[in-house]
Write a protein that holds these residues in place. Structure first.
Motif, mmCIF file in Angstrom:
data_model
loop_
_atom_site.group_PDB
_atom_site.id
_atom_site.type_symbol
_atom_site.label_atom_id
_atom_site.label_comp_id
_atom_site.label_asym_id
_atom_site.label_seq_id
_atom_site.Cartn_x
_atom_site.Cartn_y
_atom_site.Cartn_z
ATOM 1 N N LEU A 83 0.846 -1.195 0.000
ATOM 2 C CA LEU A 83 0.000 0.000 0.000
ATOM 3 C C LEU A 83 0.878 1.242 0.000
ATOM 4 C CD1 LEU A 83 -2.836 -0.713 2.594
ATOM 5 C CD2 LEU A 83 -3.019 -0.706 0.115
ATOM 6 N N ASP A 84 0.393 2.306 -0.600
ATOM 7 C CA ASP A 84 1.113 3.570 -0.642
ATOM 8 C C ASP A 84 0.466 4.523 0.356
ATOM 9 O OD1 ASP A 84 2.550 5.773 -1.220
ATOM 10 O OD2 ASP A 84 1.993 5.905 -3.328
ATOM 11 N N LEU A 85 1.153 4.793 1.461
ATOM 12 C CA LEU A 85 0.632 5.695 2.483
ATOM 13 C C LEU A 85 1.618 6.834 2.654
ATOM 14 C CD1 LEU A 85 -0.364 2.956 5.079
ATOM 15 C CD2 LEU A 85 -1.793 3.953 3.319
ATOM 16 N N ARG A 86 1.416 7.893 1.912
ATOM 17 C CA ARG A 86 2.342 9.025 1.971
ATOM 18 C C ARG A 86 1.603 10.256 2.474
ATOM 19 N NH1 ARG A 86 5.208 9.812 -3.627
ATOM 20 N NH2 ARG A 86 3.065 9.760 -4.347
ATOM 21 N N ASP A 87 2.208 10.953 3.413
ATOM 22 C CA ASP A 87 1.640 12.185 3.960
ATOM 23 C C ASP A 87 0.203 11.924 4.405
ATOM 24 O OD1 ASP A 87 4.051 13.474 3.388
ATOM 25 O OD2 ASP A 87 3.407 13.923 1.347
ATOM 26 N N ASP A 88 -0.765 12.602 3.784
ATOM 27 C CA ASP A 88 -2.159 12.411 4.187
ATOM 28 C C ASP A 88 -2.933 11.590 3.160
ATOM 29 O OD1 ASP A 88 -2.134 14.240 2.173
ATOM 30 O OD2 ASP A 88 -3.508 15.670 3.125
ATOM 31 N N SER A 89 -2.219 10.869 2.291
ATOM 32 C CA SER A 89 -2.865 10.090 1.234
ATOM 33 C C SER A 89 -2.922 8.617 1.622
ATOM 34 C CB SER A 89 -2.110 10.252 -0.092
ATOM 35 O OG SER A 89 -2.102 11.597 -0.491
ATOM 36 N N PHE A 90 -4.127 8.048 1.629
ATOM 37 C CA PHE A 90 -4.304 6.624 1.902
ATOM 38 C C PHE A 90 -4.777 5.973 0.613
ATOM 39 C CE2 PHE A 90 -7.007 3.171 4.000
ATOM 40 C CZ PHE A 90 -5.940 2.303 4.048
ATOM 41 N N MET A 91 -3.840 5.406 -0.141
ATOM 42 C CA MET A 91 -4.135 4.832 -1.448
ATOM 43 C C MET A 91 -4.484 3.361 -1.296
ATOM 44 S SD MET A 91 -3.517 7.611 -3.130
ATOM 45 C CE MET A 91 -3.497 7.099 -4.844
ATOM 46 N N LEU A 92 -5.554 2.923 -1.975
ATOM 47 C CA LEU A 92 -6.069 1.569 -1.777
ATOM 48 C C LEU A 92 -5.626 0.574 -2.837
ATOM 49 C CD1 LEU A 92 -9.716 2.314 -0.581
ATOM 50 C CD2 LEU A 92 -7.829 1.417 0.776
ATOM 51 N N ASN A 93 -5.363 1.023 -4.067
ATOM 52 C CA ASN A 93 -4.954 0.061 -5.092
ATOM 53 C C ASN A 93 -3.599 -0.560 -4.743
ATOM 54 O OD1 ASN A 93 -7.230 0.395 -6.581
ATOM 55 N ND2 ASN A 93 -6.278 1.587 -8.211
ATOM 56 N N THR A 94 -3.487 -1.849 -4.915
ATOM 57 C CA THR A 94 -2.271 -2.589 -4.568
ATOM 58 C C THR A 94 -1.568 -2.975 -5.864
ATOM 59 O OG1 THR A 94 -3.632 -4.579 -4.448
ATOM 60 C CG2 THR A 94 -3.140 -3.473 -2.383
ATOM 61 N N ASP A 95 -0.758 -2.052 -6.366
ATOM 62 C CA ASP A 95 -0.167 -2.240 -7.677
ATOM 63 C C ASP A 95 1.013 -3.195 -7.677
ATOM 64 O OD1 ASP A 95 -2.040 -0.661 -8.717
ATOM 65 O OD2 ASP A 95 -0.758 0.993 -9.282
ATOM 66 N N THR A 96 1.465 -3.613 -6.516
ATOM 67 C CA THR A 96 2.504 -4.623 -6.458
ATOM 68 C C THR A 96 2.045 -5.744 -5.543
ATOM 69 O OG1 THR A 96 4.202 -2.964 -6.795
ATOM 70 C CG2 THR A 96 4.924 -5.082 -5.929
ATOM 71 N N ILE A 97 1.973 -6.934 -6.095
ATOM 72 C CA ILE A 97 1.516 -8.116 -5.365
ATOM 73 C C ILE A 97 2.510 -9.236 -5.641
ATOM 74 C CG2 ILE A 97 -0.334 -9.829 -5.131
ATOM 75 C CD1 ILE A 97 -2.229 -7.623 -6.248
ATOM 76 N N ILE A 98 3.037 -9.819 -4.568
ATOM 77 C CA ILE A 98 4.018 -10.896 -4.700
ATOM 78 C C ILE A 98 3.519 -12.116 -3.947
ATOM 79 C CG2 ILE A 98 6.374 -11.649 -4.150
ATOM 80 C CD1 ILE A 98 7.298 -8.796 -4.453
ATOM 81 N N VAL A 99 3.631 -13.275 -4.578
ATOM 82 C CA VAL A 99 3.356 -14.549 -3.912
ATOM 83 C C VAL A 99 4.694 -15.238 -3.662
ATOM 84 C CG1 VAL A 99 2.204 -16.778 -4.063
ATOM 85 C CG2 VAL A 99 1.126 -14.741 -5.070
#
Length: 356
Positions: A83-99
């Motif tokens: 997840l990308d959590l920068r400053d006051d931004s809570f981004m929901l898309n998970t553009d990197t997924i590793i198994v």
């Protein structure tokens, strides 16, 4: 504009740090780390639709689980979500997924990166991009809990600077985990959620890393101040530079210079290996404790404390960068999805599951 790309759990670092940490016998600190990092992903506690619950049950009943033996009893699959959590931004898309297929007795980890635009069928039987699945699960849980606050226990999880209701995060993790399980025909034992800032802090904690840049990279974004410039060749980078290197996608020189997801996945896993190289060369407990603190702040997992200790014991003394193997994903882009031929997908599944 260079869109924000989410990052990934550095699974190798977690294993290495935990191995060195547990070997010291410092049970109090390990307990403290686990309490801060732990999150429940029990489907019975997640906020799901009836259709999602029914599909999860059906998938589990229909899945043929291989029997464990003495050789494979400690092996497991892990899902790594960024997840990308920068400053006051809570981004929901998970553009990197590793198994990850983790084989402690063999001291090996296989990593498979799934492209963010990969076409999958979600638990509602819709064709979607895989990077939207976590967000859909999170948002559905949030809407349901607004209508029925009793669905929330009141427990919150701290991720970066955010305090989030546990059920909202765990619901997103559950629906993505179950979707990946069905896609790859595996059972995922443990799930990890990571704040991408982990990369910057870990690279700085090890004193920087060396990367082998294959091509020129140029990007300037006046909106957020991002500035990226790399020339080909081996070079030493700090945490911010390593993050830029791994996340690079759009190029200021035009579309022909853009980087695709497959190249990004390779660079991400290169950074993993370089950090592992640094960590395994240490013999310093204070440095390891710093690594644990970084991971605890930015990583949440459903792995139990006893499982962590057992993992540490099995990996200790035998880990190296050579322990990490990357599995190629031969997909192709056909707007708006990434696809993979059925025969190629079967080969990917077998490569991930193989003990060789």
């Amino acid at each position: 504009m260079w869109k924000t790309r989410k990052f990934w759990l550095i699974v190798g670092i977690c294993f290495v740090a935990l191995s060195l940490f547990a070997a010291t016998g410092l049970a109090y600190q390990l307990n403290h780390w686990w309490n801060e990092a732990h999150i429940s992903t029990d489907p019975d506690k997640a906020i799901l639709s009836d259709k999602q619950r029914d599909k999860i049950m059906t998938q589990k009943l229909n899945r043929n689980e291989p029997e464990k033996n003495e050789e494979t009893r400690y092996d497991f699959y892990a899902l790594i979500i960024g997840l990308d959590l920068r400053d006051d931004s809570f981004m929901l898309n998970t553009d990197t997924i590793i198994v990850a297929h983790v084989m402690p007795k063999r001291q090996r980890v296989k990593l498979l990166s799934l492209p963010r635009d990969l076409r999958v069928t979600d638990l509602e039987d819709r064709s979607v991009k895989i990077n939207s699945v976590f967000a859909d699960g999170y948002m559905q849980a949030r809407e349901k809990s607004r209508l029925n606050p009793d669905l929330l226990s009141g427990k919150t999880v701290k991720l970066g600077q955010f305090h989030i209701y546990e059920e909202l995060l765990s619901s997103g993790m559950v629906v993505l985990r179950e979707t990946v399980e069905e896609y790859l025909d595996i059972s995922i034992d443990h799930t990890f959620l990571v704040h991408f800032q982990t990369v910057t802090e870990l690279v700085d904690a090890v004193g920087g890393i060396e990367i082998d840049v294959k091509r020129t990279m140029v990007w300037d974004d006046g909106a957020d101040g991002t500035s990226i410039y790399f020339e080909p060749g081996v070079q030493h980078v700090n945490g911010e530079q390593a993050l830029h290197y791994a996340r690079f996608r759009m190029d200021s020189r035009g579309e022909r210079y853009h980087s695709n997801d497959f190249e990004r996945n390779e660079r991400q896993q290169e950074v993993i290996s370089r950090i592992v190289d640094k960590v395994v060369s240490w013999n310093s407990l204070p440095k390891v404790l710093d690594m644990i603190d970084i991971v605890a702040k930015n990583v949440k997992t459903d792995m139990g404390q006893n499982d962590m200790i057992q993992l540490a014991r099995n990996f200790y003394s035998g880990w190296s960068s050579g322990s990490v193997e990357s599995i190629p994903f031969p997909g192709y882009w056909n707007y708006p999805f990434v696809y993979i031929d059925e025969e190629d997908l079967e080969q990917v599944k077998q490569a991930l599951k193989s003990l060789e």
